[in-house]
Design a protein around this motif. Structure first.
Motif, PDB file in Angstrom:
ATOM      1  N   ASP A 215       0.958  -1.248  -0.028  1.00  0.00           N
ATOM      2  CA  ASP A 215       0.011  -0.015  -0.155  1.00  0.00           C
ATOM      3  C   ASP A 215       1.057   1.411   0.166  1.00  0.00           C
ATOM      4  N   PRO A 216       1.103   2.070  -0.964  1.00  0.00           N
ATOM      5  CA  PRO A 216       1.765   3.066  -1.142  1.00  0.00           C
ATOM      6  C   PRO A 216       1.514   4.103  -0.205  1.00  0.00           C
ATOM      7  N   LEU A 217       0.082   4.315   0.424  1.00  0.00           N
ATOM      8  CA  LEU A 217      -0.008   5.243   1.191  1.00  0.00           C
ATOM      9  C   LEU A 217       0.347   4.870   2.689  1.00  0.00           C
ATOM     10  N   ASP A 296      -1.820   2.881  -9.819  1.00  0.00           N
ATOM     11  CA  ASP A 296      -2.091   4.109  -9.574  1.00  0.00           C
ATOM     12  C   ASP A 296      -0.833   4.782  -9.018  1.00  0.00           C
ATOM     13  N   LEU A 297      -0.591   6.285  -8.875  1.00  0.00           N
ATOM     14  CA  LEU A 297       0.506   6.656  -8.530  1.00  0.00           C
ATOM     15  C   LEU A 297       0.246   7.722  -7.338  1.00  0.00           C
ATOM     16  N   HIS A 298       1.361   7.698  -6.554  1.00  0.00           N
ATOM     17  CA  HIS A 298       1.440   8.560  -5.312  1.00  0.00           C
ATOM     18  C   HIS A 298       2.728   9.277  -5.048  1.00  0.00           C
ATOM     19  N   ALA A 299       2.477  10.413  -5.374  1.00  0.00           N
ATOM     20  CA  ALA A 299       3.787  11.243  -5.273  1.00  0.00           C
ATOM     21  C   ALA A 299       4.164  11.665  -3.510  1.00  0.00           C
ATOM     22  N   GLN A 300       5.542  11.454  -3.451  1.00  0.00           N
ATOM     23  CA  GLN A 300       6.017  11.570  -2.164  1.00  0.00           C
ATOM     24  C   GLN A 300       7.233  12.385  -2.115  1.00  0.00           C
ATOM     25  N   VAL A 304       7.962   8.899  -6.717  1.00  0.00           N
ATOM     26  CA  VAL A 304       6.624   8.644  -6.569  1.00  0.00           C
ATOM     27  C   VAL A 304       6.620   7.127  -6.395  1.00  0.00           C
ATOM     28  N   ARG A 307       2.023   1.879  -7.960  1.00  0.00           N
ATOM     29  CA  ARG A 307       1.589   0.683  -7.931  1.00  0.00           C
ATOM     30  C   ARG A 307       1.095  -0.037  -9.210  1.00  0.00           C
ATOM     31  N   ARG A 319       9.421   2.092  -6.504  1.00  0.00           N
ATOM     32  CA  ARG A 319       9.724   3.620  -6.001  1.00  0.00           C
ATOM     33  C   ARG A 319      10.614   4.271  -7.132  1.00  0.00           C
ATOM     34  N   ARG A 322      10.223  11.413  -9.408  1.00  0.00           N
ATOM     35  CA  ARG A 322       9.008  12.211 -10.161  1.00  0.00           C
ATOM     36  C   ARG A 322       9.271  12.573 -11.419  1.00  0.00           C
TER      37      ARG A 322
END
Length: 349
Positions: A215-217, A296-300, A304, A307, A319, A322
Motif C-alpha cells: 500500500d503506497p499510502l 495508480d501513482l502516489h507522489a511523495q 513517486v 503501484r 519507487r 517524479r
C-alpha cells in the motif's frame, strides 16, 4: 476464534488509541520501536490496565468498563523476549509449570523438537532451545491466545534461523489465535497471516501482508526498505547453474536461490528494487522482466510510488523519481514492463 481489541491509554510520552479485530491465525503487531506494540500485547494479557476500551477473546470480555479479568484467569500464554525459565528446574518441569496436566507434553515436545532436552536444565541449553521451551510452556497452559513479544530479538542470526521453522510449524498447526510482536519485516512476512501496522500509538493499517506492505499510502510508516510486494509461488525447477524457477501469479521468476523443486516459496520484492520501462528493454543483466500495468501513482516528495498489476491482480510496487514518472508519461492504465533487480526469499516450507 478471534480477538477484538479497542484501547485508549495515556502515557507520559505518547497516547495509545487504536482498535482492530484479529481473525484466526497469526496477527503481527508491526512497527518501529516505541510505536506501542508491546503496550497492546500487555493490555491484552492483562499486564496493563488501559484507561478505556475493551478486550474480547472468543466472545469473552476480558476488559471493558466495569469488567477486569486478572492476568492469571485470561487463558493467555505469553512468551517474552527472554525465555525466563526457572534455572533450578529441568526442561520437563519448566514445561509443566502452570500446566493443568501433562497430557499435551509429548505432542508439544515433538512439535518443537525438544523431547531430547526434557532432562536437562536451562543453563545447558542454547538461546534458541530456551525460547522453544518457553513457547512450549505457554502452549501447555492450554491458552485461548498466544502472545509472542519479540521472541527472537535476543538471538543471533544463526539461532533465529534455527527457531523460525518451529514458529512456522506452530503457526500452521496451532488452533488458537496468535499475536506476534516484532519490528522485523522478514519475520512478519514469513509468519503472519495478518498485520496490524502501529505507528505512534495508532493503527496505521491492517490486513494481509500482501496488501499492507504494497500500500503506497503506508510507505511513510513502513520505512524506506519495507514497502514492496509479497509474492507467493512454487519452485518448479532448479537449473544446474544455481538458478531456481519460481512460478508466481505474475509469471515465472528466475532467482539465484538454493531451493528444492516442489517447495512453496514466499518472496519479498522491495519497491526500490523495481525499475519501470515503457518498452521491453534489451541487453540487460536482469533476468526478470514482466509485463505490467500502472494501477495508480502516489507522489511523495521527490519520488513517486507506482503501484502496478502483473499477471492479473498481483500487486507490485516501484519507487521512482517524479522526473522519471513524468518522462515515462505514466498514468493509471499505462502498459509498462517491470524489471526486478532482486528479490528476497523470506519463507519456504
Amino acid at each position: 476464534m478471534s480477538l477484538d481489541v479497542a484501547l485508549r491509554h495515556r502515557f507520559p510520552a505518547a497516547d495509545l488509541d487504536l482498535a482492530f479485530t484479529a481473525p484466526p491465525g497469526v496477527t503481527a503487531l508491526f512497527g518501529p520501536s516505541g510505536a506501542g506494540k508491546t503496550s497492546v500485547a500487555n493490555a491484552v494479557a492483562g499486564l496493563l490496565r488501559p484507561d478505556a476500551g475493551h478486550v474480547r477473546l472468543n466472545g469473552r470480555t476480558l476488559f471493558e468498563d466495569g469488567t477486569w479479568t486478572p492476568p492469571h484467569l485470561r487463558r493467555v500464554g505469553y512468551v517474552f523476549q527472554e525465555a525466563r525459565l526457572f534455572p533450578h528446574l529441568t526442561v520437563r518441569r519448566n514445561l509443566l509449570y502452570g500446566a493443568p496436566d501433562d497430557r499435551g507434553l509429548a505432542h508439544i515436545a515433538d512439535l518443537l523438537d525438544i523431547a531430547p532436552l526434557l532432562p536437562r536444565r536451562p543453563a545447558n541449553l542454547s538461546g534458541g532451545e530456551r525460547q522453544r521451551v518457553a513457547i512450549g510452556r505457554a502452549l501447555l497452559q492450554a491458552p485461548d491466545l498466544l502472545i509472542l513479544d519479540e521472541p527472537l530479538s535476543a538471538l543471533d542470526a544463526a539461532r533465529k534461523d534455527d527457531i523460525l521453522p518451529y514458529l512456522e510449524r506452530l503457526a500452521a498447526e496451532a488452533s488458537i489465535p496468535m499475536l506476534y510482536v516484532s519490528h522485523s519485516l522478514a519475520e512478519v512476512i514469513r509468519l503472519a497471516s495478518h498485520v496490524a501496522l502501529i505507528a505512534n500509538g495508532r493503527l496505521a493499517g491492517f490486513g494481509r501482508p500482501e496488501d499492507v506492505f504494497s500500500d503506497p499510502l503506508l510507505a511513510a510508516h513502513l520505512g524506506p526498505r519495507a514497502a514492496g510486494a509479497v509474492v507467493s509461488g512454487d519452485v518448479t525447477a532448479q537449473d544446474p547453474d544455481g538458478l531456481a524457477v519460481i512460478a508466481t501469479p505474475m509469471g515465472d521468476l528466475v532467482l539465484p536461490l538454493p531451493v528444492a523443486v516442489g517447495q512453496p516459496a514466499r518472496l519479498r520484492i522491495m519497491a526500490e528494487d523495481v525499475i519501470i520501462a515503457r518498452a521491453r528493454p534489451e541487453g540487460l543483466s536482469a533476468l526478470n522482466v514482466l509485463p505490467a500495468r500502472v494501477l495508480d501513482l502516489h507522489a511523495q516528495g521527490a519520488t513517486v510510488m507506482v503501484r502496478l498489476t502483473c499477471g492479473g491482480d498481483q500487486l507490485l510496487l516501484a519507487r521512482i523519481t517524479r522526473r522519471s514518472a513524468t518522462a515515462l508519461d505514466l498514468a493509471p492504465g499505462t502498459p509498462v514492463h517491470a524489471i526486478l533487480k532482486s528479490a528476497a526469499l523470506v519463507v519456504q516450507s
